[in-house]
Design an enzyme around this catalytic site. Structure first.
Site, PDB file in Angstrom:
ATOM      1  N   HIS A 183       0.822  -1.213   0.000  1.00  0.00           N
ATOM      2  CA  HIS A 183       0.000   0.000   0.000  1.00  0.00           C
ATOM      3  C   HIS A 183       0.856   1.263   0.000  1.00  0.00           C
ATOM      4  O   HIS A 183       0.345   2.342  -0.312  1.00  0.00           O
ATOM      5  CB  HIS A 183      -0.970   0.000   1.187  1.00  0.00           C
ATOM      6  N   ASP A 214       0.237  -7.595   1.267  1.00  0.00           N
ATOM      7  CA  ASP A 214       0.673  -6.223   1.526  1.00  0.00           C
ATOM      8  C   ASP A 214       2.193  -6.096   1.561  1.00  0.00           C
ATOM      9  O   ASP A 214       2.764  -5.455   2.449  1.00  0.00           O
ATOM     10  CB  ASP A 214       0.068  -5.703   2.836  1.00  0.00           C
ATOM     11  N   SER A 292       4.818   2.183   7.976  1.00  0.00           N
ATOM     12  CA  SER A 292       4.542   1.134   6.999  1.00  0.00           C
ATOM     13  C   SER A 292       5.794   0.789   6.209  1.00  0.00           C
ATOM     14  O   SER A 292       6.464   1.656   5.662  1.00  0.00           O
ATOM     15  CB  SER A 292       3.467   1.585   6.024  1.00  0.00           C
TER      16      SER A 292
END
Length: 632
Positions: A183, A214, A292
Site C-alpha cells: 500500500h 501487503d 509502513s
C-alpha cells in the site's frame, strides 16, 4: 480526530467469513501524510476494522465523504485496523477512500550476506543468530520511501484521479533490492528512496506487488545508493513476550524513529490491504503513520517482520501488527520461482466447525476432530474432488481439530488455513476426509481464489465500454467505494458479497452511468444496473460484451438488466452518435485498451447454468459475523 459514520456491508472473503464495514473511526495510512487522515472503509475482522500505516494527503477529504454515507446493512463498533503510511501532499477526490486502514510495518527476511549481497528464503523459522543491537549500524539499512500515487477513477474509468504523495519506510534485503508494503507504492507513478543521513533521493522501481499479503519488492539501480550498505538479516518467528523494536520514518519528524515493545500474540490475522487472512504478529510497540514498510527487530538485531497495520478501538490500546518472515519468504520465493508474484493459494471451501457431539455423530465422525464442508467454489480444484457433507480431518497428515485449528509450534494451535498459506500456487495437498462414515484420502491442487468482484483492478486501470453513451464496466470493490453503497442497491451488494465465480473470467458487468445524448433518450437516469443479456445472449464478462457488440449484425441492440428492465438502441444510430458523445465528454476512446485484444472464450463456461437468484445467496444468515463458518 474527526469521526465519520459510514455504511456497513457484509462480505465473505477468501479465508474466513468476515464482514466489511464503513464505520466511525478514520483510517491512517502507514505512509506518512503529515497529519492528514484517510477514509475509513475498513474490513471488520469479525469485530475489528483496519487502518493503513501509511499516510497521504487525500485522507481527510476521503473521510469527509465517507461520513456522509448511511448505515444500510448493519452497525459496527469503533474498533478499526489502520494502515500506517503518511501522505505529504496532494488531495484525492472526495469519496475515493481506501478500503481498509491498517498501519503498515516492514517485515523482511534475508539470509546471511558475505561478499555479494544476495537474498535467500526458507518458509520455516530461521534459527541463525547474529550479534546484539549494540550500535546503530542496523538503522542504516532502513530507508524512507517517497511515492507519488495516481489512482484510477472507477466512476469515470477512462481517466485517473488527481495525484497525491505519501511517505513510508523500506529496508534493504540485499541483491540491490528493498522491501516495503504494497500500500506504500499503490498506484505509483514515481517512487524515490532516501538513506539515513543522506540528502539525495534515488529513483526506485517496483518489481513485484503482493496486494493480498501487503508486500512490495523494490529495486534501485544506482550503485551510489548501495555504497557501504549492509542488508538486514532475517530471524526466526518470535515467541510471546519476546522484545521487539520497530524502526521507520513515522509522522512527527523527518529523521528515523525507534519504538520498542513485546510480542503479545501470534495468529492468523485479517490483512486490511487485501482480501487475505495470513499469519500476523501482534505487538504493543507504537506504530504510527509512516512506519509502513519498516522492519521490526528482535534482541539479536534480526528482522522478524514488516510493520504494516494497527488496531484502533476505544476498548484497546497499543495493538500493532507485523507481517512475519514466513509470509515475507513466501512472497520472495514466489517471485524468484515465477519471475512475478502469483499470490497465496486457496482451498476454495466454506467449512463449519464440528464442536457439537450430535453433529459429529450424525456425520459418523468417531473422534473429536474435523471440519464440515458446506460450500465449494466452482472454480477451485476442490470442486472436482470434494463434496458438500465431507468432513476434512487432516491436511498433509496434520490433524484438523473440531474448531478448525491445527497444532502450531510446541503447545499452541492456529487456524487451519495457516497450512494452506504455506503452499504455493499449483501445489498439491493431500486431504484426509470422512465421507458417509468412510475415511479416505484425496488430493487437491491449490490455486489463488478467483474473485467474482475483485479487490483491485489488474493493470491498475478498470475496463470500460461505451455504447451510445451507455457506460459499462465490471463491478469491483473500488467501484463500490467510489460510488457509495447507497447508490449500488442491496441486491447488487448482496451479489458482490456472497456470489461465487462459476467459471474463470466471470464478471458482474454493470451499466455504470449514461452519458446523455439524443440517441439514448429515456435512459439518462439509469445507473449501477447489472446487464444480464445482450440480444438474448448471457453476458459473461466485459470482454464478452464487447465481442458481442462488435460482431452484431442485427438492427437493434437489446440490453436486459437485472431488474427486468430492457434498453433498446438502433445499431446504426448508436454507431453514428458515438464520436459526438466522446467529443462532448472529452473521452479519448470508447473502450479501455484491454478490450482491443481479441476475445477468447473461457473453456467450459458455456455449460454453466444461469445463476439461481435464490440458491446463490448467502450460505446462511449465520454466516454474517459467525465464527462457526470460515473460508479456507
Amino acid at each position: 480526530m474527526t469521526i465519520a459514520a459510514s455504511t456497513c456491508c457484509f462480505s465473505v472473503l477468501t479465508s474466513t467469513v468476515k464482514f466489511r464495514c464503513y464505520a466511525s473511526p478514520q483510517l491512517y495510512l502507514a505512509v506518512s501524510h503529515r497529519s492528514i487522515f484517510v477514509t475509513s472503509k475498513a474490513i471488520n475482522h469479525r469485530k475489528r476494522h483496519s487502518k493503513r500505516a501509511s499516510s497521504s494527503s487525500f485522507d481527510k477529504v476521503s473521510r469527509d465523504k465517507e461520513g456522509a454515507q448511511k448505515n444500510s446493512l448493519g452497525k459496527s463498533k469503533d474498533d478499526r485496523y489502520y494502515l500506517s503510511d503518511n501522505g505529504d501532499s496532494g488531495a484525492r477526490e472526495a469519496g475515493k477512500s481506501q478500503s481498509m486502514a491498517y498501519k503498515s510495518f516492514g517485515m523482511q527476511r534475508q539470509r546471511q550476506r558475505k561478499d555479494k549481497m544476495k537474498f535467500g528464503f526458507n518458509l520455516k523459522e530461521h534459527e541463525q543468530e547474529t550479534g546484539n543491537i549494540q550500535d546503530e549500524s542496523f538503522l542504516d539499512a532502513v530507508v524512507k520511501v517517497y511515492c507519488t500515487h495516481t489512482a484510477p477513477d472507477y466512476s469515470l474509468p477512462w481517466q485517473k484521479q488527481r495525484q497525491y504523495t505519501s511517505t513510508g519506510s523500506a529496508f534493504m534485503i540485499g541483491d540491490g533490492k528493498l522491501l516495503t508494503n504494497a500500500h506504500c507504492v499503490e498506484h505509483d507513478t514515481q517512487v524515490k528512496v532516501k538513506r539515513r543521513g543522506d540528502d539525495t533521493k534515488y529513483v526506485a522501481k517496483v518489481l513485484a506487488r503482493g496486494v493480498d499479503c501487503d508486500i512490495a519488492l523494490l529495486s534501485v539501480e544506482s550503485e551510489e545508493f548501495w555504497e557501504g550498505a549492509e542488508p538486514l538479516q532475517f530471524g526466526r518467528l518470535p515467541r510471546l513476550q519476546d522484545a521487539v523494536t520497530v524502526v521507520g520514518y513515522p509522522l512527527g519528524g523527518d529523521t528515523i524513529s525507534v519504538t520498542q515493545g513485546v510480542v503479545s500474540r501470534i495468529e492468523v490475522t485479517s490483512y486490511a490491504h487485501g482480501p487475505s487472512d495470513l499469519l500476523g504478529i501482534q505487538i504493543d510497540a507504537a506504530i504510527n503513520p509512516g512506519n509502513s514498510g519498516g522492519p521490526a527487530f528482535n534482541d539479536q538485531g534480526e528482522c522478524i517482520g514488516v510493520a504494516f497495520q494497527v488496531y484502533r478501538s476505544e476498548d484497546a490500546e497499543n495493538i500493532g501488527y507485523v507481517i512475519p518472515t514466513t509470509v515475507v519468504s513466501h512472497f520472495l520465493i514466489d517471485y524468484e520461482r515465477n519471475g512475478k508474484y502469483t499470490g497465496f493459494p486457496s482451498l476454495g471451501v466454506l467449512m463449519q466447525k464440528l464442536e457439537n457431539p450430535a453433529l459429529r455423530a450424525c456425520l459418523k465422525v468417531q473422534s473429536n476432530e474435523g471440519v464440515l464442508v458446506r460450500r465449494i467454489e466452482p472454480t477451485s480444484d476442490a470442486n472436482n474432488v470434494l463434496k458438500e457433507g465431507d468432513v476434512i480431518v487432516s491436511f498433509d497428515d496434520v490433524h484438523v481439530g473440531c474448531e478448525g485449528t491445527v497444532p502450531f509450534r510446541s503447545n499452541e494451535r492456529i487456524a487451519f488455513r495457516y497450512l494452506i498459506s504455506q503452499k504455493f500456487a499449483g501445489d498439491v495437498a493431500e486431504l484426509g476426509i470422512i465421507r458417509g462414515g468412510s475415511p479416505m484420502k484425496v488430493k487437491v491442487v491449490l490455486n489463488p481464489r478467483a474473485h467474482l468482484v475483485p479487490y483491485y483492478a489488474d493493470g491498475g486501470q478498470p475496463s470500460y465500454l461505451i455504447i451510445a453513451g451507455l457506460v459499462f464496466t465490471p463491478l469491483s470493490e473500488p467501484l463500490i467505494d467510489a460510488e457509495g453503497e447507497d447508490s449500488m442497491g442491496l441486491k447488487l451488494l448482496a451479489k458482490a458479497r456472497y456470489s461465487l465465480s462459476r467459471f474463470k473470467g466471470e464478471q458482474i458487468v454493470i451499466l455504470s452511468q449514461v452519458l446523455s445524448n439524443e440517441v439514448n433518450i429515456g435512459y439518462e437516469d439509469m445507473s449501477n444496473q447489472q446487464v444480464l443479456k445482450y440480444n438474448g445472449t448471457r453476458v459473461k464478462n466485459i470482454h464478452h460484451l464487447a465481442y458481442l457488440v462488435d460482431s452484431c449484425k442485427e438492427r437493434y441492440l437489446v440490453f436486459e438488466f437485472d431488474d427486468n428492465y430492457v434498453a433498446v438502441l438502433e445499431r446504426q444510430a448508436a454507431n453514428a452518435a458515438l464520436s459526438s458523445i466522446l467529443r462532448d465528454y472529452g473521452i479519448r476512446c470508447e473502450r479501455s485498451p484491454d478490450l482491443l485484444e481479441p476475445y477468447v472464450d473461457s473453456p467450459g463456461d458455456n455449460q454453466v447454468k444461469e445463476r439461481d437468484p435464490l440458491g446463490d445467496g448467502p450460505v446462511s444468515n449465520l454466516e454474517i459475523g459467525f465464527d462457526g463458518l470460515l473460508w479456507a
